[in-house]
Design a protein around this motif. Structure first.
Motif: not given
Length: 291
Positions: A150-167, A277-285
């Motif tokens: 619950q403490q490590h969440v990213i929102l993403a979206g493409q096109s109309h979904g990008g607007l959704t994520a920003i909103a 990395q800048s927002v404290g989310m994991p990036t290692e494979i």
């Protein structure tokens, strides 16, 4: 909050190659090519209607908890219910490899989800908020699952979904560390100044949002070109929003679909890893994906 135009094939490709070479040097467990794909129906109450949201979930093996990426889809032309279920295999693969659960809800009125698509015509801000209602319902369900961090969440979206994520990101939701905007926007195709409406919407979102965001817009995007992207970015950051714009130049015949193309990984992945990395989310494979 800087506009990044430094992307060149000669820069991004070595960065990606180095990351891959580093990952290959470390033994990581394998994940089946299906990446644990599930399709579920999430119950939701939106605008007074009880519906279900057709939702795709990819997860690594194990019980978690896993950081979660909520990926939001765009809109094809025509009847939204005739649109195919979104899977975003290219993006999903890169995040599952790094130990994320990827959740892709079809919003109200799309594909196998209930209800009807709400077209707010030239009211871009309201359109984004209407679409975000489906995302909130999916988040409420998923974040109660024991496998979701619950403490490590990213929102993403493409096109109309990008607007959704920003909103959605403008509401500063607890646990959401950042937002990834792949060519976000909406063209209502109404007889109105839809571009000005989009700029106004992003200004409104930026005035209240404090969640860091990264944006990807290409020079030959047939929906949201570089001038409009720059105007939306200026409005968003000018109002106080936190954003990084990656203006990466032309991509194939239409940059609008860059994020869904395997060839687009060299563009968005290095910048996204730095952002995570800048927002404290994991990036290692942590896993390799079986072919």
């Amino acid at each position: 909050m800087t506009v990044q135009t430094r992307y060149r094939q000669g820069l991004a490709a070595p960065l990606l190659a180095a990351a891959c070479a580093s990952a290959q040097a470390i033994h990581v467990p394998a994940v089946d090519a299906g990446m644990g794909e599930q399709v579920i129906a999430i119950p939701a109450k939106i605008a007074g209607a009880d519906i279900t949201l057709q939702t795709t979930i990819f997860k690594p093996p194990g019980d978690g908890p896993f950081p979660v990426l909520f990926m939001n889809h765009g809109k094809d032309g025509g009847d939204a219910h005739q649109q195919a279920r979104a899977r975003y295999p290219v993006i999903s693969r890169e995040f599952v490899k790094r130990g994320y659960a990827v959740v892709i809800p079809m919003r109200m009125g799309f594909a196998g989800s209930g209800g009807s698509y709400v077209n707010s015509h030239c009211q871009a801000r309201e359109n984004g908020e209407d679409q975000a209602a489906s995302l909130y319902s999916a988040m409420a369900y998923v974040m109660k699952q024991p496998w979701a961090d619950q403490q490590h969440v990213i929102l993403a979206g493409q096109s109309h979904g990008g607007l959704t994520a920003i909103a959605a990101g403008s509401h500063n939701i607890s646990g959401v560390r950042g937002v990834i905007n792949f060519a976000g926007g909406v063209n209502s195709r109404s007889h109105c100044d839809w571009q000005a409406a989009l700029v106004s919407a992003f200004k409104a979102y930026g005035a209240v949002g404090t969640t860091p965001t990264i944006w990807f817009y290409g020079a030959n995007d047939t929906h949201f070109g570089p001038r409009l992207a720059a105007d939306m970015y200026a409005a968003y950051t000018g109002a106080g929003g936190k954003a990084q714009l990656v203006a990466y130049g032309p991509f194939k015949r239409d940059a609008h679909g860059m994020s869904s193309s395997p060839d687009g990984v060299a563009i968005w992945l290095p910048e996204t890893m730095r952002f995570l990395q800048s927002v404290g989310m994991p990036t290692e494979i942590k896993y390799k994906i079986k072919d």
